[in-house]
Design a protein around this motif. Structure first.
Motif, PDB file in Angstrom:
ATOM      1  N   ALA A   1      -1.452   3.881  -1.585  1.00  0.00           N
ATOM      2  CA  ALA A   1      -2.846   3.663  -1.213  1.00  0.00           C
ATOM      3  C   ALA A   1      -3.022   3.322   0.268  1.00  0.00           C
TER       4      ALA A   1
ATOM      5  N   LEU B   1     -15.467  -1.435  -7.155  1.00  0.00           N
ATOM      6  CA  LEU B   1     -14.439  -0.401  -7.079  1.00  0.00           C
ATOM      7  C   LEU B   1     -13.038  -1.007  -7.168  1.00  0.00           C
ATOM      8  N   LEU B   2     -12.786  -2.070  -6.400  1.00  0.00           N
ATOM      9  CA  LEU B   2     -11.475  -2.710  -6.458  1.00  0.00           C
ATOM     10  C   LEU B   2     -11.198  -3.295  -7.841  1.00  0.00           C
ATOM     11  N   SER B   3     -12.221  -3.868  -8.475  1.00  0.00           N
ATOM     12  CA  SER B   3     -12.047  -4.426  -9.815  1.00  0.00           C
ATOM     13  C   SER B   3     -11.725  -3.342 -10.834  1.00  0.00           C
TER      14      SER B   3
ATOM     15  N   LEU C   1     -10.421  -0.380 -10.267  1.00  0.00           N
ATOM     16  CA  LEU C   1      -9.074   0.121  -9.994  1.00  0.00           C
ATOM     17  C   LEU C   1      -8.010  -0.868 -10.459  1.00  0.00           C
ATOM     18  N   GLY C   2      -8.262  -2.143 -10.261  1.00  0.00           N
ATOM     19  CA  GLY C   2      -7.322  -3.168 -10.717  1.00  0.00           C
ATOM     20  C   GLY C   2      -7.157  -3.150 -12.228  1.00  0.00           C
TER      21      GLY C   2
ATOM     22  N   GLY D   1       0.811  -1.217   0.000  1.00  0.00           N
ATOM     23  CA  GLY D   1       0.000   0.000   0.000  1.00  0.00           C
ATOM     24  C   GLY D   1       0.839   1.260   0.000  1.00  0.00           C
TER      25      GLY D   1
ATOM     26  N   PRO E   1     -10.765  -6.176   3.121  1.00  0.00           N
ATOM     27  CA  PRO E   1     -11.395  -7.433   2.706  1.00  0.00           C
ATOM     28  C   PRO E   1     -11.007  -8.628   3.578  1.00  0.00           C
TER      29      PRO E   1
ATOM     30  N   PHE F   1      -7.211  -1.255   1.107  1.00  0.00           N
ATOM     31  CA  PHE F   1      -7.905  -2.079   0.110  1.00  0.00           C
ATOM     32  C   PHE F   1      -7.509  -3.544   0.221  1.00  0.00           C
ATOM     33  N   ILE F   2      -6.414  -3.846   0.886  1.00  0.00           N
ATOM     34  CA  ILE F   2      -6.001  -5.229   1.134  1.00  0.00           C
ATOM     35  C   ILE F   2      -6.502  -5.671   2.508  1.00  0.00           C
TER      36      ILE F   2
ATOM     37  N   PHE G   1     -17.829  -2.249  -3.079  1.00  0.00           N
ATOM     38  CA  PHE G   1     -16.409  -2.406  -2.761  1.00  0.00           C
ATOM     39  C   PHE G   1     -15.728  -3.309  -3.792  1.00  0.00           C
ATOM     40  N   ALA G   2     -16.365  -4.406  -4.150  1.00  0.00           N
ATOM     41  CA  ALA G   2     -15.791  -5.331  -5.135  1.00  0.00           C
ATOM     42  C   ALA G   2     -15.689  -4.672  -6.509  1.00  0.00           C
TER      43      ALA G   2
END
Length: 136
Positions: A25, A109-111, A113-114, A20, A33, A29-30, A106-107
């Motif tokens: 970040a 958003l993370l996807s 961003l990934g 992070g 979850p 985000f790690i 949340f899922a």
């Protein structure tokens, strides 16, 4: 807490803190979850706990990046101050209107961003234009 739980939290925290801080970040985000999935914490407790680790990582990372002269303070302060209303809104929403939508948002958003990070760093450039703005 058992020793195995403490070890898992320690390993996750080290990874989240290191990665992070490298990408700027903080690691929430790690960490969040893992708290949600492995420990079954409520989202507001996981989010609050994640903010503590992000705060610690951000302070330590900022010290290191300041020593390396790799911080654009004017832009950082502008963005940080601009984000303050969002922090109050997000905290209020999570406290009063939590639903399973939290996990979905949340899922997603993370996807997103990934995928952004993946495509941004591909050797093939899709957009060869120079950026319109440069921060100084």
């Amino acid at each position: 807490m058992t020793l195995s739980v403490i070890l898992v939290l320690l390993l996750i925290s080290i990874f989240a803190g290191a990665y992070g801080t490298i990408i700027g970040a903080g690691g929430g985000f790690i960490f969040v979850p893992f708290l949600l999935i492995l420990f079954g914490l409520e989202p507001r407790i996981a989010a609050g706990s994640g903010l503590v680790i992000v705060m610690i990582n951000a302070i330590i990372g900022a010290i290191g990046y300041t020593k390396q002269k790799k911080i654009a303070f004017n832009q950082g302060i502008t963005i940080g101050v601009s984000a303050i209303p969002g922090t109050f809104i997000g905290s209020w929403l999570l406290q009063h209107y939590f639903s399973n939508a939290f996990y979905i948002i949340f899922a997603i958003l993370l996807s997103v961003l990934g995928f952004f990070l993946l495509f941004k760093n591909l050797p093939i450039k899709f957009n060869k234009k120079k950026p319109a703005h440069t921060w100084h």
